[in-house]
Design an enzyme around this catalytic site. Structure first.
Site, PDB file in Angstrom:
ATOM      1  CG  HIS A 121      44.159  38.079  40.220  1.00  0.00           C
ATOM      2  ND1 HIS A 121      43.961  36.982  41.028  1.00  0.00           N
ATOM      3  CD2 HIS A 121      42.921  38.498  39.839  1.00  0.00           C
ATOM      4  CE1 HIS A 121      42.669  36.753  41.139  1.00  0.00           C
ATOM      5  NE2 HIS A 121      42.016  37.652  40.431  1.00  0.00           N
ATOM      6  CB  CYS A 150      41.391  39.243  43.110  1.00  0.00           C
ATOM      7  SG  CYS A 150      39.896  38.314  42.848  1.00  0.00           S
ATOM      8  CG  ASN A 166      39.701  34.614  40.157  1.00  0.00           C
ATOM      9  OD1 ASN A 166      40.467  34.587  41.128  1.00  0.00           O
ATOM     10  ND2 ASN A 166      39.070  35.711  39.783  1.00  0.00           N
TER      11      ASN A 166
HETATM   12  O1  UT7 Z   1      39.271  38.421  39.887  1.00  0.00           O
HETATM   13  C1  UT7 Z   1      38.606  39.621  40.139  1.00  0.00           C
HETATM   14  C2  UT7 Z   1      38.360  40.409  38.963  1.00  0.00           C
HETATM   15  N1  UT7 Z   1      37.481  39.745  38.031  1.00  0.00           N
HETATM   16  C3  UT7 Z   1      37.750  39.783  36.747  1.00  0.00           C
HETATM   17  O2  UT7 Z   1      38.765  40.302  36.373  1.00  0.00           O
HETATM   18  C4  UT7 Z   1      36.751  39.224  35.761  1.00  0.00           C
HETATM   19  C5  UT7 Z   1      36.567  40.181  34.632  1.00  0.00           C
HETATM   20  N2  UT7 Z   1      35.544  39.791  33.689  1.00  0.00           N
HETATM   21  C6  UT7 Z   1      35.665  38.740  32.840  1.00  0.00           C
HETATM   22  O3  UT7 Z   1      36.623  37.996  32.928  1.00  0.00           O
HETATM   23  C7  UT7 Z   1      34.639  38.565  31.762  1.00  0.00           C
HETATM   24  O4  UT7 Z   1      33.829  39.693  31.716  1.00  0.00           O
HETATM   25  C8  UT7 Z   1      33.742  37.294  31.924  1.00  0.00           C
HETATM   26  C9  UT7 Z   1      34.579  36.052  31.726  1.00  0.00           C
HETATM   27  C10 UT7 Z   1      33.104  37.277  33.303  1.00  0.00           C
HETATM   28  C11 UT7 Z   1      32.653  37.303  30.864  1.00  0.00           C
HETATM   29  O5  UT7 Z   1      33.245  37.382  29.575  1.00  0.00           O
HETATM   30  P1  UT7 Z   1      32.792  38.498  28.536  1.00  0.00           P
HETATM   31  O6  UT7 Z   1      33.596  38.286  27.329  1.00  0.00           O
HETATM   32  O7  UT7 Z   1      32.908  39.839  29.212  1.00  0.00           O
HETATM   33  O8  UT7 Z   1      31.290  38.106  28.246  1.00  0.00           O
HETATM   34  P2  UT7 Z   1      29.962  38.971  28.451  1.00  0.00           P
HETATM   35  O9  UT7 Z   1      29.584  39.009  29.901  1.00  0.00           O
HETATM   36  O10 UT7 Z   1      30.085  40.252  27.702  1.00  0.00           O
HETATM   37  O11 UT7 Z   1      28.926  38.053  27.694  1.00  0.00           O
HETATM   38  C12 UT7 Z   1      28.985  37.841  26.269  1.00  0.00           C
HETATM   39  C13 UT7 Z   1      27.880  36.869  25.926  1.00  0.00           C
HETATM   40  C14 UT7 Z   1      26.521  37.260  26.478  1.00  0.00           C
HETATM   41  O12 UT7 Z   1      25.537  36.831  25.555  1.00  0.00           O
HETATM   42  P3  UT7 Z   1      24.874  37.876  24.526  1.00  0.00           P
HETATM   43  O13 UT7 Z   1      24.225  38.924  25.374  1.00  0.00           O
HETATM   44  O14 UT7 Z   1      26.002  38.409  23.700  1.00  0.00           O
HETATM   45  O15 UT7 Z   1      23.924  37.015  23.767  1.00  0.00           O
HETATM   46  C15 UT7 Z   1      26.390  36.457  27.723  1.00  0.00           C
HETATM   47  O16 UT7 Z   1      25.051  36.195  28.088  1.00  0.00           O
HETATM   48  O17 UT7 Z   1      28.163  35.583  26.485  1.00  0.00           O
HETATM   49  C16 UT7 Z   1      27.084  35.171  27.324  1.00  0.00           C
HETATM   50  N3  UT7 Z   1      27.638  34.435  28.443  1.00  0.00           N
HETATM   51  C17 UT7 Z   1      27.911  33.118  28.386  1.00  0.00           C
HETATM   52  N4  UT7 Z   1      27.735  32.217  27.397  1.00  0.00           N
HETATM   53  C18 UT7 Z   1      28.139  30.955  27.661  1.00  0.00           C
HETATM   54  C19 UT7 Z   1      28.011  34.905  29.664  1.00  0.00           C
HETATM   55  N5  UT7 Z   1      28.513  33.893  30.403  1.00  0.00           N
HETATM   56  C20 UT7 Z   1      28.449  32.786  29.639  1.00  0.00           C
HETATM   57  C21 UT7 Z   1      28.839  31.449  29.835  1.00  0.00           C
HETATM   58  N6  UT7 Z   1      28.657  30.572  28.825  1.00  0.00           N
HETATM   59  N7  UT7 Z   1      29.380  31.011  30.986  1.00  0.00           N
END
Ligand code: UT7
Length: 331
Positions: free
Chosen positions: A256, A116, A286
């Site tokens: 970004h 990215c 993204n």
């Molecule tokens: O461009 C290159 C660099 N990339 C980035 O900068 C991306 C950085 N990361 C992020 O933007 C975020 O970490 C994500 C958007 C990928 C995920 O968001 P998050 O707030 O970090 O969520 P998480 O992975 O901590 O998940 C929280 C909860 C989990 O459930 P439990 O364990 O709390 O029950 C996940 O299983 O949300 C769940 N979850 C979802 N629920 C509904 C993860 N993905 C989804 C989804 N829909 N798509």
């Protein structure tokens, strides 16, 4: 003679017509529009549909539009730097494929892979050829067909990414406009958290790698999030400090577009108001190498000659960085 700066003299972009909404995502994985919007800021993304179409096909649209806008012929391009994580092929370079498709027969070119952060790495390296006097017209393209490396059964990654491509032309400027400074960083230990495990020389494609979905983006979201928030914000603040810029001096932040929360954190660390931040993540998600040039394209009419612009990015592997430039034209 005045110092030669590399200035952006034209920008353009292209996004495919097909819109994949969060509602459609709900039909593919266990997610909701509410979750995606509140956690990322994304409402929809574009997907390149059509047999045999790759990243270069989006670039053709973007670059031909740029050449028309600038009123120049493809034969005038000296160098094409194609920043992409989804090249048309492992080889030949997508820059080569693009040069052929647009008729840039005097250009040489290469692909640049920095996930990215690719577009800012590309701008910075392209600038060297301008500043040295070696070239007069360097085309920096940033684009990705992320849908080609996404597992649409993995809800943690598929909701974020989209397809799109943008480009910028660099030309010499002796009035002090153009790229003023850049800070570029990388840390390969980040490869565990964001990357693609198979398809390279370490793990070439086999039936097993395909069955295990190892040709798709692997991301440990929360870890990447922490690194991205800290590093993108820090590097943007660092480039302001070392160029004695206050928030008032900054006309635009071009971040970004990975997650709206990361963008907000970066703007807040810089002290820059939200109305100075280019954000189109809600419409495109993204697009990896495409995010920054697509923002420049969409905000082109609002930028004014002399505007101080800070570009900041963070990407897989890890890579990150920031560029400070003075916008060189009124459109
Ligand atoms: O461009 C290159 C660099 N990339 C980035 O900068 C991306 C950085 N990361 C992020 O933007 C975020 O970490 C994500 C958007 C990928 C995920 O968001 P998050 O707030 O970090 O969520 P998480 O992975 O901590 O998940 C929280 C909860 C989990 O459930 P439990 O364990 O709390 O029950 C996940 O299983 O949300 C769940 N979850 C979802 N629920 C509904 C993860 N993905 C989804 C989804 N829909 N798509």
């Amino acid at each position: 003679m005045n110092k030669i700066h590399a200035a952006i003299t034209a920008v353009n972009g292209y996004v495919p017509d097909y819109i994949m909404t969060n509602k459609e995502m709900e039909t593919l994985v266990d997610t909701s529009d509410e979750w995606i919007t509140s956690r990322t800021g994304i409402r929809e993304r574009r997907i390149l549909k059509g047999e045999g179409l790759g990243t270069s096909d989006m670039a053709v649209h973007a670059v031909n539009g740029l050449l028309k806008k600038r009123g120049i012929d493809a034969m005038e391009i000296d160098l094409i730097i194609f920043c992409t994580t989804t090249p048309d092929f492992t080889f030949p370079a997508t820059a080569n494929v693009l040069a052929d498709k647009i008729g840039a027969r005097n250009a040489w070119g290469y692909d640049l892979q920095a996930a990215c952060s690719g577009f800012i790495f590309g701008l910075s390296t392209g600038a060297q050829f301008i500043e040295s006097g070696k070239h007069k017209k360097v085309l920096v393209v940033g684009g990705d067909k992320m849908s080609s490396i996404i597992n649409y059964k993995d809800r943690t990654t598929c909701i974020i990414f989209g397809d799109g491509c943008g480009c910028a032309l660099l030309e010499p400027n002796e009035e002090g406009f153009g790229i003023q400074d850049s800070i570029l960083r990388s840390d390969g230990s980040g490869k565990e958290f964001l990357g693609m495990k198979a398809g390279g020389s370490v793990l070439p494609a086999t039936h097993e790698t395909i069955d295990a979905n190892l040709h798709a983006v692997h991301q440990e979201g929360p870890t990447v999030f922490k690194f991205a928030v800290t590093n993108m914000a820090d590097v943007a603040a660092e480039i302001m400090e070392r160029n004695n810029l206050t928030a008032n001096d900054v006309a635009w932040l071009v971040p970004h577009q990975a997650n709206k929360r990361i963008i907000d954190a970066t703007a807040s660390r810089m002290g820059v108001d939200s109305d100075k931040v280019m954000i189109n993540i809600e419409r495109y998600g993204n697009t990896t190498n495409g995010t920054i040039p697509l923002c420049l394209w969409e905000w082109e009419s609002k930028m004014k000659k002399g505007d101080n612009i800070i570009i900041a990015a963070f990407g897989g592997g890890f890579t990150w960085g920031s560029i400070y430039l003075k916008w060189a034209y009124n459109s």
